[in-house]
Design a protein around this motif. Structure first.
Motif, mmCIF file in Angstrom:
data_model
loop_
_atom_site.group_PDB
_atom_site.id
_atom_site.type_symbol
_atom_site.label_atom_id
_atom_site.label_comp_id
_atom_site.label_asym_id
_atom_site.label_seq_id
_atom_site.Cartn_x
_atom_site.Cartn_y
_atom_site.Cartn_z
ATOM 1 N N LEU A 19 -92.885 -102.875 63.401
ATOM 2 C CA LEU A 19 -93.439 -103.626 64.522
ATOM 3 C C LEU A 19 -93.789 -105.028 64.057
ATOM 4 C CD1 LEU A 19 -95.920 -101.013 66.031
ATOM 5 C CD2 LEU A 19 -93.591 -101.535 66.759
ATOM 6 N N VAL A 20 -93.580 -105.995 64.934
ATOM 7 C CA VAL A 20 -93.995 -107.378 64.692
ATOM 8 C C VAL A 20 -95.106 -107.652 65.698
ATOM 9 C CG1 VAL A 20 -93.271 -109.782 64.585
ATOM 10 C CG2 VAL A 20 -91.597 -107.983 64.179
ATOM 11 N N ILE A 21 -96.269 -108.023 65.200
ATOM 12 C CA ILE A 21 -97.427 -108.278 66.055
ATOM 13 C C ILE A 21 -97.780 -109.760 65.940
ATOM 14 C CG2 ILE A 21 -99.807 -107.615 66.585
ATOM 15 C CD1 ILE A 21 -97.924 -105.204 66.693
ATOM 16 N N PHE A 22 -97.916 -110.427 67.087
ATOM 17 C CA PHE A 22 -98.223 -111.854 67.116
ATOM 18 C C PHE A 22 -99.622 -112.090 67.642
ATOM 19 C CE2 PHE A 22 -93.615 -111.574 67.565
ATOM 20 C CZ PHE A 22 -93.186 -112.466 66.596
ATOM 21 N N GLY A 23 -100.314 -113.044 67.023
ATOM 22 C CA GLY A 23 -101.626 -113.463 67.485
ATOM 23 C C GLY A 23 -102.697 -113.170 66.456
ATOM 24 N N ALA A 24 -103.693 -114.053 66.418
ATOM 25 C CA ALA A 24 -104.837 -113.862 65.512
ATOM 26 C C ALA A 24 -105.979 -113.252 66.315
ATOM 27 C CB ALA A 24 -105.257 -115.202 64.924
ATOM 28 N N GLY A 25 -106.835 -112.511 65.638
ATOM 29 C CA GLY A 25 -107.939 -111.869 66.342
ATOM 30 C C GLY A 25 -107.420 -110.790 67.264
ATOM 31 N N ARG A 26 -107.353 -111.086 68.527
ATOM 32 C CA ARG A 26 -106.787 -110.137 69.496
ATOM 33 C C ARG A 26 -105.315 -110.495 69.697
ATOM 34 N NH1 ARG A 26 -108.799 -106.678 73.682
ATOM 35 N NH2 ARG A 26 -107.240 -106.463 75.314
ATOM 36 N N PRO A 27 -104.395 -109.644 69.233
ATOM 37 C CA PRO A 27 -102.961 -109.962 69.339
ATOM 38 C C PRO A 27 -102.512 -110.077 70.789
ATOM 39 C CG PRO A 27 -103.306 -107.827 68.275
ATOM 40 C CD PRO A 27 -104.647 -108.370 68.611
ATOM 41 N N SER A 28 -101.494 -110.914 70.990
ATOM 42 C CA SER A 28 -101.043 -111.193 72.344
ATOM 43 C C SER A 28 -99.614 -110.743 72.638
ATOM 44 C CB SER A 28 -101.146 -112.691 72.598
ATOM 45 O OG SER A 28 -100.373 -113.386 71.625
ATOM 46 N N HIS A 29 -98.856 -110.386 71.610
ATOM 47 C CA HIS A 29 -97.449 -110.042 71.840
ATOM 48 C C HIS A 29 -96.945 -109.179 70.695
ATOM 49 C CE1 HIS A 29 -93.635 -110.437 73.829
ATOM 50 N NE2 HIS A 29 -93.039 -110.931 72.752
ATOM 51 N N LEU A 68 -87.616 -114.983 63.837
ATOM 52 C CA LEU A 68 -88.993 -115.232 63.418
ATOM 53 C C LEU A 68 -89.200 -116.678 62.981
ATOM 54 C CD1 LEU A 68 -89.676 -111.939 61.442
ATOM 55 C CD2 LEU A 68 -90.779 -112.652 63.574
ATOM 56 N N ASP A 69 -88.137 -117.335 62.522
ATOM 57 C CA ASP A 69 -88.275 -118.725 62.083
ATOM 58 C C ASP A 69 -88.057 -119.731 63.220
ATOM 59 O OD1 ASP A 69 -85.511 -118.571 62.356
ATOM 60 O OD2 ASP A 69 -85.083 -119.037 60.255
ATOM 61 N N ASN A 70 -87.882 -119.245 64.443
ATOM 62 C CA ASN A 70 -87.834 -120.109 65.612
ATOM 63 C C ASN A 70 -89.146 -120.901 65.649
ATOM 64 O OD1 ASN A 70 -89.080 -120.311 68.408
ATOM 65 N ND2 ASN A 70 -86.944 -119.958 68.995
ATOM 66 N N ARG A 71 -89.090 -122.158 66.043
ATOM 67 C CA ARG A 71 -90.257 -123.037 65.986
ATOM 68 C C ARG A 71 -91.483 -122.408 66.651
ATOM 69 N NH1 ARG A 71 -90.245 -128.735 68.865
ATOM 70 N NH2 ARG A 71 -88.624 -127.573 69.889
ATOM 71 N N GLN A 129 -96.795 -118.870 65.199
ATOM 72 C CA GLN A 129 -97.730 -117.819 65.595
ATOM 73 C C GLN A 129 -98.185 -117.000 64.387
ATOM 74 O OE1 GLN A 129 -98.624 -117.767 68.873
ATOM 75 N NE2 GLN A 129 -97.213 -119.505 68.970
ATOM 76 N N PRO A 130 -99.467 -116.630 64.333
ATOM 77 C CA PRO A 130 -99.889 -115.679 63.298
ATOM 78 C C PRO A 130 -99.121 -114.365 63.505
ATOM 79 C CG PRO A 130 -101.793 -116.670 64.383
ATOM 80 C CD PRO A 130 -100.582 -117.065 65.169
ATOM 81 N N THR A 131 -98.566 -113.840 62.434
ATOM 82 C CA THR A 131 -97.694 -112.672 62.525
ATOM 83 C C THR A 131 -98.132 -111.587 61.556
ATOM 84 O OG1 THR A 131 -95.854 -114.167 63.031
ATOM 85 C CG2 THR A 131 -95.271 -111.931 62.422
ATOM 86 N N ALA A 132 -98.090 -110.348 62.018
ATOM 87 C CA ALA A 132 -98.366 -109.190 61.171
ATOM 88 C C ALA A 132 -97.266 -108.169 61.390
ATOM 89 C CB ALA A 132 -99.722 -108.591 61.508
ATOM 90 N N PHE A 133 -97.023 -107.340 60.391
ATOM 91 C CA PHE A 133 -96.022 -106.278 60.491
ATOM 92 C C PHE A 133 -96.710 -104.940 60.282
ATOM 93 C CE2 PHE A 133 -93.808 -110.082 59.270
ATOM 94 C CZ PHE A 133 -92.702 -110.072 60.100
#
Length: 170
Positions: free
Chosen positions: A120-130, A155-158, A163-167
């Motif tokens: 999974l790729v999770i975007f957003g800091a604190g409360r993820p948004s996408h 993922l390297d798209n501008r 975006q902060p990203t987590a896996f």
């Protein structure tokens, strides 16, 4: 002739008890390998490499499906967490949480350098948004927004690189 008979029995007799024991030992070893314990905190067994690849392939096959807030089937459309839930449930029998905030705690964290297809790729800091599904080569599949469709992005798209990203690995 009588002397040959006992010699033949001596050679064959030790093999008979050893073979069933060897077969039993092999069966036990194989059963032990198949019995992978659940990942800590998830109650789920970690995905096998084949399952992870199948997840990525299935996600790629859904590219072009319309976005729909709350959607969780190809017929109704998908939002980002609905896409993830549908793919994981249909390909690995795993039912991830329904919201992005819950997905951020699902499975185990994975370093970006150790990510693999199906993560999974999770975007957003604190409360993820996408969220999306990593499919390899720096790309992920996701259902981005109203009016859009499920798509493949880098993922390297501008935009995504900023975006902060987590896996996470279920």
């Amino acid at each position: 002739m009588h002397a040959k008979m006992p010699a033949r029995l001596i050679r064959c007799t030790p093999m008979r008890p050893v073979f069933p024991s060897l077969a039993l030992l092999c069966a036990l070893l194989l059963a032990g390998c198949a019995n992978v314990p659940p990942a800590p905190g998830t109650g789920q067994r970690p995905l096998q490499t084949e399952q992870a690849s199948d997840i990525a392939i299935h996600a790629l096959g859904l590219v072009g499906t319309p976005y729909r807030y709350g959607g969780n089937t190809p017929q109704s459309g998908f939002d980002c967490s609905g896409l993830i839930g549908y793919v994981y449930k249909s390909r690995a029998g795993v039912a991830p949480p329904r919201t992005v905030a819950q997905l951020a705690g699902f499975g185990q964290p994975v370093k970006a350098s150790e990510r693999r297809t199906g993560d999974l790729v999770i975007f957003g800091a604190g409360r993820p948004s996408h969220a999306g599904i990593y499919v390899g080569a720096g790309r992920f599949v996701h259902a981005p927004s109203t009016g859009g469709t499920v798509r493949l992005d880098r993922l390297d798209n501008r935009y995504w690189a900023a975006q902060p990203t987590a896996f996470r690995r279920p």
